[in-house]
Design an enzyme around this catalytic site. Sequence first.
Site, PDB file in Angstrom:
ATOM      1  CD  GLU A   7       1.429  65.916  46.463  1.00 36.53           C
ATOM      2  OE1 GLU A   7       1.167  64.920  45.022  1.00 36.53           O
ATOM      3  OE2 GLU A   7       2.044  66.061  47.176  1.00 36.53           O
ATOM      4  CG  ASP A  80      -0.058  62.389  47.356  1.00 41.90           C
ATOM      5  OD1 ASP A  80       1.230  63.358  48.046  1.00 41.90           O
ATOM      6  OD2 ASP A  80      -1.202  63.118  47.301  1.00 41.90           O
ATOM      7  CG  ASP A  82      -1.805  58.379  44.072  1.00 44.14           C
ATOM      8  OD1 ASP A  82      -1.247  59.803  43.824  1.00 44.14           O
ATOM      9  OD2 ASP A  82      -3.149  58.924  44.320  1.00 44.14           O
ATOM     10  CD  GLU A  84      -5.425  63.348  40.540  1.00 45.35           C
ATOM     11  OE1 GLU A  84      -5.876  65.319  39.924  1.00 45.35           O
ATOM     12  OE2 GLU A  84      -5.278  62.858  39.903  1.00 45.35           O
ATOM     13  CE1 TYR A 294      -0.727  59.870  49.120  1.00 47.13           C
ATOM     14  CE2 TYR A 294      -1.664  58.299  47.777  1.00 47.13           C
ATOM     15  CZ  TYR A 294      -1.388  59.817  48.311  1.00 47.13           C
ATOM     16  OH  TYR A 294      -2.191  60.087  46.624  1.00 47.13           O
ATOM     17  NE  ARG A 296      -6.559  60.629  47.323  1.00 44.14           N
ATOM     18  CZ  ARG A 296      -6.305  61.783  48.117  1.00 44.14           C
ATOM     19  NH1 ARG A 296      -4.835  62.354  48.480  1.00 44.14           N
ATOM     20  NH2 ARG A 296      -6.782  62.985  48.711  1.00 44.14           N
ATOM     21  CG  HIS A 341       0.569  52.506  46.722  1.00 42.42           C
ATOM     22  ND1 HIS A 341      -0.269  53.965  45.840  1.00 42.42           N
ATOM     23  CD2 HIS A 341       2.256  52.529  45.052  1.00 42.42           C
ATOM     24  CE1 HIS A 341      -0.252  54.774  45.462  1.00 42.42           C
ATOM     25  NE2 HIS A 341       1.130  53.764  45.022  1.00 42.42           N
TER      26      HIS A 341
END
Length: 908
Positions: A7, A80, A82, A84, A294, A296, A341
């Site tokens: 990203e 990432d 997740d 998203e 990470y 989130r 996670h």
Amino acid sequence: MPVVVVESPAKAKTIEKYLGADYRVLASFGHVRDLPPKDGSVDPEHDFDMKWEVASDSRKHLKAIKDALKEDPNLILATDPDREGEAISWHLLETLRSSLKKDSEVNRVTFNAITKAAVTEAMQQPREIDQALVDAYLARRALDYLVGFNLSPVLWRKLPGAKSAGRVQSVCLRLIVDREMEIEAFKPREYWSVHARLATPAGAEYDAQLVSLAGTKLDRFDLGDAEKAAMAVSAVASRDLSVTSVAAKPASRNPWPPFMTSTLQQEASRKMGMGAKACMSAAQRLYEAGLITYMRTDGIDMAPEAVMAARDAIKSKFGEKYLPKSPRMYKNKAKNAQEAHECIRPTDMMLSPDKLKVTSDEQRKLYDLIWKRTIASQMEAARMERTTVEIGSEDGQVGLRATGQVMLFDGFLRVYDQGRDDDEGEDSARLPAITQGEAATLVASAFESEFAKAREKGEDVPQAPAGQRAAPGLLMDEAASAAARQHFTQPPPRFTEATLVKRMEELGIGRPSTYASIVTTIQDRAYVRKDKNRLIPEDKGRLVTIFLVKYFPRYVSHDFTANLENELDEISAGELMWREVLGRFWKDFSKALEGTSELRITEVLDAIDDVLAPHLYPPRADGGDPRECPLCGKGRLNLKTARSGGAFIGCSNYPECRYTRPLSAPDGEAPVGDRVLGQDNGDEISLKTGRFGPYVQRGEATAEQPKPPRASIPKGWDAATLDLEQALQLLSLPRPIGPHPDDGVMIEAGIGRYGPYVKHDRKYANLPDVDEVFTIGMNRAVEVLAAKQTRGRTAAAPLKELGDHPDGGAIQVMNGRYGPYVKWEKINATLPNDVTPEDITMEQALELIAAKAAKSPKKAAKKPAAKKKPAAKATAKKAAPKKAATRKPAAKKAPPADDGDESAPDQS
């Protein structure tokens, strides 16, 4: 070289360092495409078909990726780990699909931490894009779009001044509004507690509280007034007391689990006053630098190797006694796709905060918090001894209790203790040696100091019952050995960002990646303001909430929103079809929208007026009608909206009566009533209350002067105590100070939209205090204006001087907004993470400058200017003028559905 896409450029830089020259790592700068912000981007009539559009800023990033794929067709999507991140990879693949060759290999890799070991291992375990996670993203994005682009226009038409509504944003706003209305409706209840200062036979003193009276255990409200409290004080003071029992019990406290997103945001708010957005921004930087896992996540479990690393760090830094015999295991309570996670933890347990090399103070503090919480989570429990001493009279009429606590072993508390959202803490007082059966002697004059302090402050000391003295909220016996303290029950506290996130998590609203964006959005929309870290709903926020509760109750229901979140989690687990979930939602939601189509603004205002009536029209002290206009006495007060947005209370007898007042006064105070302050030069000077608060006015409106002179009451001034002199000062503004010594133009002082100021010609400079407007002199005014002219800035001092460049010019190490950098002429080269300003050498600086110059040839070192050729001998051809691009008129935009149920990754 296979092309790896992440990203952000910061993440790309770190990963490229780990992968080496065999890979080319590029950044997408977040999402490369999104739904166009206009109606029709999601089509419910065609199975929720979604129209995507590549952002203009993303085209150059996509071009760089496409160019790289021409050299090596193999694509690795490393966004990432997740939902998203999966969506970003999916968007990239869909956009790049036409550019991929037939033999191209596309893989998806994820890693929970940006470390060399984690990245290398991830590259050895490629997979395909998880379509279930993508489906959950599509469902969430479509839901937010459908709510935002269909509900917001209803608000615009029916509730002037409202900005937008969102699926989760509106539920979050309702929490804050409901809490505020609960506070306003709260009626405090009085109660008293009785305390005594006692001494052991050896003379050691301790405090005890009355717990039983007349042989009956006291409940909280049994001593409900001063009279009952006085009788209890007399009962204690008139009896001989002794210790009836002493009980000492061991107790222990276990450490808190490591951080997940919500608890990190809560602790960052409690301990550092850091908002959710700032917290996640700092955590993003730490993650991209490879310092934490990470950020989130709603998981609290820790990888086995990380647990063992934490235990090694504990043993090394604190010794064997702080290490439990077996590792502590924490189990997740959450049941959704992000459960797999890890917790938020340091990637290197031995890297203590004092050894950290980061440039941001916020990042350093946040890392310190994460490291301490993680280490503490694997430490030994704290052990203590809690002692309870019961004291009573021989006749059994009076019973008191003293409690204390002694820390035997601090355990994890040596490193970390969690903050609290309230003021309640554990009693940690150490009691003296007390033996059962010994006398408990009342200490004379134990509360004399409290009484004396009240007298010194000049506080009104009320008359107390016979034989007793009293200070406000305090009743004492003659010898001041026993006292009663007055208390009142307190309303529930307003939400902070931390407690709001905690409540959202408890209700199942939102997910780890959404909390920060939701809390930020309701503040950006001016629905909520933050004052002293507390969230207070604005009038606009109240109106929106009441409107939605009245006409769309299901969609601002906690339960409905939480159930919808669970369905989205089931989609990500592959248990539900996303289009079916959208279909059920849209069927009912579209009917609710149709039900408001015939509503008129007056109907909406009347409905909201009825719901808010207890808040808007509190009972009057004289028992009269709270809706009666206090100015004309004929009209009734009702809710009105302004064209500019917002709302106010006005008289129904308008335009004959122009009485107005705001919806709510600061801190729940009653609005200030209109009154005449006095006369000046034949004009009546009056205090009035308008839709924007109290103001003073000279005279009354006439045909010749429809708008008489007015001045708002500045912030910090109490309208209730305002006098004629202060009113005349306000009406005299702006105040001339004198001509400027340089050009003779008049300097003035006044109070404007943005506060107190001084003005010279067209230049303004703010003043720190309102009162200075009436006292500031010429010297001070010129100084303030000069400081504003230079913006109060001076040239930043270099962190280090390295010497002169071989081509001339000094090389300096400077501290910039994004960290330290090497500066030479026009070249600024950022220092790598592993190089500090103190340690950098001239050789390293020259290498950084050379590398930067190679990338930016236009900013290279000074070169002798080429001689300009005569125009007649010029051989260069004139460049053909570019054809002007034709642009279509921009479509009318509606607000994005930005509950942001997944906040976009950092793109910096």
